[in-house]
Design a protein around this motif. Sequence first.
Motif, PDB file in Angstrom:
ATOM      1  N   GLY A 410       0.851  -1.288   0.049  1.00 14.06           N
ATOM      2  CA  GLY A 410       0.098   0.052   0.096  1.00 14.06           C
ATOM      3  C   GLY A 410       0.831   1.209   0.056  1.00 14.06           C
ATOM      4  O   GLY A 410       0.335   2.424   0.505  1.00 14.06           O
ATOM      5  N   LEU A 411       2.100   1.251  -0.623  1.00 14.42           N
ATOM      6  CA  LEU A 411       2.916   2.405  -0.439  1.00 14.42           C
ATOM      7  C   LEU A 411       2.775   2.882  -1.847  1.00 14.42           C
ATOM      8  O   LEU A 411       2.409   2.579  -3.000  1.00 14.42           O
ATOM      9  CB  LEU A 411       4.486   2.119  -0.381  1.00 14.42           C
ATOM     10  N   LEU A 412       3.458   4.236  -2.060  1.00 14.78           N
ATOM     11  CA  LEU A 412       3.427   5.188  -3.233  1.00 14.78           C
ATOM     12  C   LEU A 412       4.354   4.610  -4.199  1.00 14.78           C
ATOM     13  O   LEU A 412       5.364   4.013  -3.622  1.00 14.78           O
ATOM     14  CB  LEU A 412       3.801   6.612  -2.727  1.00 14.78           C
ATOM     15  N   PRO A 413       4.129   4.694  -5.340  1.00 13.79           N
ATOM     16  CA  PRO A 413       5.150   4.407  -6.358  1.00 13.79           C
ATOM     17  C   PRO A 413       6.497   5.433  -6.359  1.00 13.79           C
ATOM     18  O   PRO A 413       6.273   6.521  -5.933  1.00 13.79           O
ATOM     19  CB  PRO A 413       4.579   4.748  -7.716  1.00 13.79           C
ATOM     20  N   GLU A 414       7.582   4.695  -6.458  1.00  8.34           N
ATOM     21  CA  GLU A 414       8.878   5.583  -6.183  1.00  8.34           C
ATOM     22  C   GLU A 414       8.850   6.511  -7.173  1.00  8.34           C
ATOM     23  O   GLU A 414       9.412   7.875  -7.031  1.00  8.34           O
ATOM     24  CB  GLU A 414      10.314   4.580  -6.485  1.00  8.34           C
ATOM     25  N   SER A 415       8.381   6.410  -8.508  1.00 10.64           N
ATOM     26  CA  SER A 415       8.417   7.441  -9.647  1.00 10.64           C
ATOM     27  C   SER A 415       7.719   8.679  -8.916  1.00 10.64           C
ATOM     28  O   SER A 415       8.054   9.768  -9.304  1.00 10.64           O
ATOM     29  CB  SER A 415       7.930   7.137 -10.648  1.00 10.64           C
ATOM     30  N   LEU A 416       6.458   8.556  -8.374  1.00  6.29           N
ATOM     31  CA  LEU A 416       5.761   9.654  -7.685  1.00  6.29           C
ATOM     32  C   LEU A 416       6.374  10.451  -6.729  1.00  6.29           C
ATOM     33  O   LEU A 416       6.620  11.531  -6.596  1.00  6.29           O
ATOM     34  CB  LEU A 416       4.332   9.042  -7.259  1.00  6.29           C
ATOM     35  N   ILE A 417       7.225   9.772  -5.885  1.00  2.95           N
ATOM     36  CA  ILE A 417       7.845  10.234  -4.675  1.00  2.95           C
ATOM     37  C   ILE A 417       9.037  11.085  -5.318  1.00  2.95           C
ATOM     38  O   ILE A 417       9.329  12.359  -4.818  1.00  2.95           O
ATOM     39  CB  ILE A 417       8.401   9.224  -3.752  1.00  2.95           C
ATOM     40  N   TRP A 418       9.887  10.568  -6.349  1.00  2.00           N
ATOM     41  CA  TRP A 418      10.931  11.315  -7.008  1.00  2.00           C
ATOM     42  C   TRP A 418      10.158  12.652  -7.737  1.00  2.00           C
ATOM     43  O   TRP A 418      10.982  13.514  -7.732  1.00  2.00           O
ATOM     44  CB  TRP A 418      11.731  10.495  -7.914  1.00  2.00           C
ATOM     45  N   ALA A 419       9.199  12.408  -8.322  1.00  5.10           N
ATOM     46  CA  ALA A 419       8.411  13.740  -8.830  1.00  5.10           C
ATOM     47  C   ALA A 419       8.172  14.886  -7.857  1.00  5.10           C
ATOM     48  O   ALA A 419       8.546  15.890  -8.140  1.00  5.10           O
ATOM     49  CB  ALA A 419       7.151  13.242  -9.411  1.00  5.10           C
ATOM     50  N   TYR A 420       7.759  14.549  -6.719  1.00  3.44           N
ATOM     51  CA  TYR A 420       7.906  15.258  -5.335  1.00  3.44           C
ATOM     52  C   TYR A 420       9.033  16.239  -5.143  1.00  3.44           C
ATOM     53  O   TYR A 420       9.065  16.981  -4.910  1.00  3.44           O
ATOM     54  CB  TYR A 420       7.116  14.691  -4.419  1.00  3.44           C
ATOM     55  N   ILE A 421       9.847  15.058  -4.964  1.00  2.00           N
ATOM     56  CA  ILE A 421      11.399  15.521  -4.515  1.00  2.00           C
ATOM     57  C   ILE A 421      12.199  16.677  -5.541  1.00  2.00           C
ATOM     58  O   ILE A 421      12.279  17.524  -5.028  1.00  2.00           O
ATOM     59  CB  ILE A 421      12.307  14.317  -4.334  1.00  2.00           C
TER      60      ILE A 421
END
Length: 687
Positions: A410-421
């Motif tokens: 149930g975690l966020l995709p890593e690509s989305l987290i990097w987009a936020y970063i």
Amino acid sequence: MDGGALTDTSLTDSYFSTSFIGVNGFGSPVETKYPLMQRMTNSSSSPSLLNDSAKPYAGHDPLTSPASSLFNDFGALNISQRRKTPNPTASEFIPKGGSTSRLSNVSQSNMSAFSQVFSHPSMGSSATAGLAPGMSLSAGSSPLHSPKITPHTSPAPRRRSHTPNPASYMVPSSASTSVNNPVSQTPSSGQVIQKETVGGTTYFYTDTTPAPLTGMVFPNYHIYPPTAPHVAYMQPKANAPSFFMADELRQELINRHLITMAQIDQADMPAVPTEVDSYHSLFPLEPLPPPNRIQKSSNFGYITSCYKAVNSKDDLPYCLRRIHGFRLVNTKCMVLVDMWKKIQHSNIVTLREVFTTKAFSEPSLVFAYDFHAGGETMMSRHFNDPNADAYFTKRKWGQHDGPLPRQHAGLLPESLIWAYIVQLSSALRTIHTAGLACRVMDPTKILITGKTRLRVNCVGVFDVLTFDNSQNNNPLALMAQYQQADLISLGKVVLALACNSLAGIQRENLQKAMELVTINYSSDLKNLILYLLTDQNRMRSVNDIMPMIGARFYTQLDAAQMRNDVIEEDLAKEVQNGRLFRLLAKLGTINERPEFQKDPTWSETGDRYLLKLFRDHLFHQVTEAGAPWIDLSHIISCLNKLDAGVPEKISLISRDEKSVLVVTYSDLKRCFENTFQELIAAANGQL
């Protein structure tokens, strides 16, 4: 009766672009400045560049001429009374006997300007044969010795913003001759002498746009191409945020418009003032705190509320952040406010002004920001699920067989987290470069609009609320310390996103949170979080995390450009709608008008009768069996031909089928424009 079917030629041309407003070829992206050639006044004593056999200048070509049918008011698009003067083709500059030059081809062609087949520049001859000895049609050769400053009303600067000629992209740039010496050089055969009268002054200039190759034929009215192949076959990448589809984008825009235009019933919410300083039409963007509320904001230490309001100075919507019960005692903090107002970044909500007011029946400090309709906080988007915290706190650590799949956890995709970063680090980089500190890097103060667009909100609030007298001499003294705190706050936000829970950033859960990151995400993400959260012996900078982002920056750039392609394609589908609507609106003001100038038969006679029959040709066609024939492509095609005034002929049949009128779209356009101008003149009291 069919009458609306497209010809084979039109179907073939339907793959060309729809943006053919710049039919005269001006405005190419690679164009050089059009040299201002001659300046002639209407005075009879002014020397003339024309030979004795030159024709007198006409204000514009006849409406029925092929060259004029396309220039004449694509500006029928404009409902204004003022009508743009068409640009003549300057046929009086064609020397006698110069039948092979491009100048003669332009003036003598019987084809519409879109479908003209121009000769290649290298095939033509010199265009200066008919000039007087020693005369040059280039800038600076005017016998009046006009100033070298081009007037702002002259044709040259106004033409530079016109739609480029699509044919110019098909020809190498060497097709046009560069003008190194504008005084002595004569225009080549690949250039056209143009002239235009503005305010009683006639300007002559050269069009250096390359001529299209022989055999190129363009449609002579607006048509609609299919979807571009790079968008039609675009494949979403794995783990990449999905793009808006057409219906989804439309719904998103409608929701934004709805929020922007929302108002309140003042009787139901008397606590909201009707006007605050120069702002009116206040609308609460979050639930208002109760009047006797004691609990203060966990972020700012004061009770706050947020409103949408319209500024009476520019009639634009803004977001007002109100700090309840705050008295501003030191105005030297406005130095920092002025610094914030200068920052403009795509990931920062711009601060516009700060002011105090008593409109809320108590002293209040108000921060005015740009309003982004439809935005929601990162807290409500990603941390509003209570089950996420429960899963995080109850999991038994160390009991797993290999890495758990992220989608199962149930975690966020890593690509989305990097987009936020990438977006948050870009915002911090701009803020720190300006010598300021964000101080609001918190999920409750980060806005998300659309799919993944982030904006840091409420910047500058802490700089005003926490300003004290010790900072009078140097308001920026503590900024270095605050900037280090920004990096720690960024690390907490990234860790919370990786855990999909705010419980992960609590001190007692940090070890478990980092274990979760190690299991489910890349080492680069783990190292970035550790770097941001770990105390260093030196001053850190947001630039230090750029190597950790690495090539993922290009991934986000690629995603942004692909999204831009999708939105541009959706825009291309709608770009002509406004023009066609204005055309229909004008037509609707003419057809079936009960009375005009006390003449009840006005709409049934003369030019208006032709337009009435054309209206029937558009909307009231029937099949052989007598059933209504509904074809949107027929309506759009006919309206585009009317707007362009093409020479194509159509048959208009009266309702009693006793009269058949064969007219061209050019004739219909003349009737249409003359009739509408008659209405405009009457509406303005000129009749």
